[in-house]
Design an enzyme around this catalytic site. Sequence first.
Site, PDB file in Angstrom:
ATOM      1  N   CYS A 135       0.798  -1.235   0.000  1.00  0.00           N
ATOM      2  CA  CYS A 135       0.000   0.000   0.000  1.00  0.00           C
ATOM      3  C   CYS A 135       0.827   1.281   0.000  1.00  0.00           C
ATOM      4  O   CYS A 135       0.286   2.356  -0.237  1.00  0.00           O
ATOM      5  CB  CYS A 135      -0.947   0.001   1.199  1.00  0.00           C
ATOM      6  N   CYS A 409      -0.556   2.249   6.527  1.00  0.00           N
ATOM      7  CA  CYS A 409      -0.143   0.922   6.959  1.00  0.00           C
ATOM      8  C   CYS A 409       0.136   0.069   5.730  1.00  0.00           C
ATOM      9  O   CYS A 409      -0.294   0.399   4.629  1.00  0.00           O
ATOM     10  CB  CYS A 409      -1.208   0.276   7.841  1.00  0.00           C
TER      11      CYS A 409
END
Length: 425
Positions: A135, A409
């Site tokens: 991500c 995250c």
Amino acid sequence: MRETPLSSAMLRLQVLSGHLRPGPPGPLADRARLRSSVCGAAVQDRPEDVVIVHGRRTAIGRAKRGRFKDTTPDELLSSVMKAVLSDVKLNPHKLGDVCVGNVLQPGAGALVARVAHFLSGFPEEVPVFTVNRQCSSGLQALLNIAGAIRSGTIDLGLACGVESMSLRSMTNPGDLSSRVTEVDQARACLIPMGITSENVAEKFGISREKQDAFAVSSHQKAARAQTLGLFKQEIVPVQTRMVDGSGAEVEVMVSEDEGVRPGTSMEGLSRLRPAFSPDGSTTAGNSSQVSDGAAAVLLGRRSAVEALGLGVLGVLRGSAVVGVPPDLMGIGPAVAIPAALERAGTHRSDQTPPNSARKLGIPQHKVNPNGGAIALGHPLGCTGARQVVTLLHELRRRNKRAFGVVSMCIGTGMGAAAVFEFPGP
């Protein structure tokens, strides 16, 4: 008492919280100390600074249902690559390197990036490569280019991120060792993201009501920004083709984020069933959306940028990537942000991601002020670059010197963060 690295980091966090919370400033002596010991390097402009020149993004489409569902990632990527250089009238020959963050990588990874490179009219002499840190891939692309600039390898580079979650699947983990179940942390890497969300909610006491309230706030902020036209300067309108409900191929113009739902309410969200665990609190309504999109950011060494007569949109002041337990990967920003602030030598953040805000006591209006991934969407490889584009355009709109943080995250247990300064008018 001698100031240790840990106490110095905690000092920055205390000041960050104090600065962002409403209320009177601290004693003058403390403020003087902070001005000299914390702000220090962050207020000094140097020829070797890594600066952001410009950034653009596509609108973010709803995966498999939106107007980008049939658009290939190389086309998404090409649209922003061309737009960024065209806006500042920079010849692509000036680029030393191009890095593209992309998670769901077909064609051994580099094919989409190099094809987009040529579709954009970039010369073959300019190299390109891809990076996958899940991500944070779009942010990692920027950090990779920044590293090349700092090392003296290049003067200017383009950092990008792209993802088509419509055309690629996350379901296949690939070929893994048969021993993966024998090591607890390795086995934890296979835990679905939704279950890690449930783990964080349980461990830190984040109720369903709090999650739903945050989701409502995200949509409200994004809807307000969309209504006021705050995204228009950062979004590149893309003309593309899609297959409609009747099976006909139609031409469409995509210029607005598709995931924003102005009518989102606590009552509506409360009716949704948990998505990952029967007695859980994570739902489709309070999770980030699966999406399609691309973003690109032009950056360079300050001395080279100024020599070319280009403007400075922002300055990269510090960054960090950290590891956390894989089964609690959502806490990554709460660990990465303090590390990035420590490296930046700054105490102020005008925009901060949600995962650290609760821990630091930061007012919610400072967190994703124009909405986050719950409302806008999360095209995996694109998000990090998209965040940088949105952050710096918003700070420029406010038209005063300020700092901001982007963070996320990372699947398998990591977190990333970067601190940027908008230098002011």
